[in-house]
Design an enzyme around this catalytic site. Structure first.
Site, short mmCIF file in Angstrom:
data_model
loop_
_atom_site.label_atom_id
_atom_site.label_comp_id
_atom_site.label_asym_id
_atom_site.label_seq_id
_atom_site.Cartn_x
_atom_site.Cartn_y
_atom_site.Cartn_z
N LYS A 83 0.82 -1.20 0.00
CA LYS A 83 0.00 0.00 0.00
C LYS A 83 0.86 1.26 0.00
O LYS A 83 0.56 2.24 -0.67
CB LYS A 83 -0.92 0.00 1.22
CG LYS A 83 -2.07 -0.99 1.16
CD LYS A 83 -2.97 -0.82 2.38
CE LYS A 83 -4.14 -1.79 2.33
NZ LYS A 83 -5.04 -1.61 3.50
N ASN A 90 5.02 -1.45 10.67
CA ASN A 90 3.96 -1.37 11.67
C ASN A 90 4.44 -0.50 12.84
O ASN A 90 5.34 -0.87 13.57
CB ASN A 90 3.61 -2.78 12.16
CG ASN A 90 2.49 -2.78 13.17
OD1 ASN A 90 1.91 -1.74 13.49
ND2 ASN A 90 2.16 -3.96 13.69
N ASN A 119 -7.32 1.46 12.14
CA ASN A 119 -7.53 0.62 13.32
C ASN A 119 -7.17 1.41 14.57
O ASN A 119 -6.43 2.41 14.53
CB ASN A 119 -6.72 -0.68 13.23
CG ASN A 119 -5.22 -0.41 13.20
OD1 ASN A 119 -4.57 -0.28 14.23
ND2 ASN A 119 -4.65 -0.31 12.00
N CYS A 174 -8.49 10.49 25.58
CA CYS A 174 -9.29 11.18 26.58
C CYS A 174 -10.73 10.67 26.62
O CYS A 174 -11.35 10.61 27.68
CB CYS A 174 -9.29 12.69 26.31
SG CYS A 174 -7.80 13.54 26.85
N CYS A 221 -14.49 -8.13 5.68
CA CYS A 221 -13.97 -6.77 5.55
C CYS A 221 -15.10 -5.77 5.75
O CYS A 221 -16.24 -6.02 5.36
CB CYS A 221 -13.36 -6.57 4.15
SG CYS A 221 -12.65 -4.93 3.90
N CYS A 265 -7.17 11.43 32.03
CA CYS A 265 -6.80 10.65 30.84
C CYS A 265 -5.81 9.55 31.22
O CYS A 265 -4.93 9.74 32.08
CB CYS A 265 -6.20 11.57 29.78
SG CYS A 265 -5.69 10.73 28.26
#
Length: 291
Positions: free
Chosen positions: A15, A38, A72, A117, A138, A191
């Site tokens: 990609k 990654n 993701n 948060c 998918c 947070c």
């Protein structure tokens, strides 16, 4: 990315490589630096942090802005962690799995809410995100929705970098209803990201050091006409006593919230009422005609 950049002759390329080739053919004057790895792994995350800090157009300078177009939660959290630690401003974007809605979000560490948060309910409940996705299935995808969200993201980038218009802190897109919600989210003082909490403290210190500018209320000049041939005057037709009588009780509201109007209290003691009668509607109407 596949729907927007990929071309049939690029089959077999990653990609990242396909995107670089397509974008380079569109505008060869742009400098590209591609890395196919990654960022959620430790080694690649360290390299990602290094490129943010020293990958600007000027050698040794940090980048001006990061655009997140990942698909993701883990990758978004990796970007969020890196930007919180480095104090890097970034813009997040995404399209929902039903392919008919999306959003863009400007995140300024310490000043606005970071991605951690306000975590999704799935994450807040400690449910593994991967358990919600069926193997081999998918998510739905519409190039039109992705094109709209990508356009909104780029438009926001131009406003931010070139300093014109109003930059959107959060802008949603619901294609089913053509609805564009917008809002500004303040950072969460509790947070889970400690770098976010640290950036919040730094932002508070900077705000305290800045000199406060008192707002000067401008007095509106009374409009006075030089001549008033017909003697026209504007007066209130409702007196204060009448307005008070027509107003109901004001509920107990939190500070900063006011009511636009109140419901008048019904006066059941004064006024005449019509008593019940056994006469039919036709008889009553006949009596009215004789009046």
């Amino acid at each position: 990315m596949n729907r927007l950049f990929f071309q049939p002759h690029q089959a077999g390329l990653s990609k990242v490589e396909a995107a670089e080739h397509t974008l380079r053919s569109i505008n060869p004057d742009v400098s590209f630096e591609s890395h196919n790895h990654n960022i959620t792994t430790m080694d690649n995350f360290t390299h990602f942090m290094e490129r943010i800090s020293y990958g600007g157009l000027e050698e040794g300078k940090p980048v001006d802005l990061i655009l997140s177009c990942v698909d993701n939660y883990e990758a978004r959290m990796a970007i969020n962690t890196a930007c919180n630690e480095l104090g890097q401003i970034w813009m997040e974007s995404g399209v929902s799995e039903n392919a008919v809605s999306g959003h863009i979000q400007l995140i300024i560490p310490g000043e606005t809410a970071c991605f951690a948060c306000a975590p999704p309910l799935v994450v807040a409940a400690n449910i593994d995100e991967k358990t919600l996705k069926r193997e081999g299935v998918c998510a739905a995808s519409l190039p039109t929705t992705m094109g709209v969200v990508a356009g909104l993201l780029v438009q926001n980038v131009l406003k931010f970098l070139l300093k014109f218009g109003t930059v959107s802190y959060y802008l949603g897109y619901n294609a089913m209803q053509d609805f564009f919600p917008t809002m500004t989210m303040k950072p969460n003082t509790q947070c889970s990201d400690r770098y976010c909490r640290s950036q919040q403290e730094e932002y508070k210190k900077k705000e305290a050091e800045c000199p406060k500018v008192e707002a000067v209320q401008e007095e509106e000049e009374e409009v006075v006409h030089e001549d008033n041939q017909w003697g026209i005057e504007l007066v209130s037709e409702v007196t204060d006593a009448e307005l008070q009588a027509a107003s109901g009780a004001v509920p107990d509201l939190p500070e900063g919230i006011t009511v636009a109007y109140t419901i008048p209290v019904e006066d059941t003691e004064s006024g005449e009422t019509v008593g019940e009668t056994e006469q039919s509607l036709e008889d009553l109407m006949a009596q009215m005609r004789k009046l």
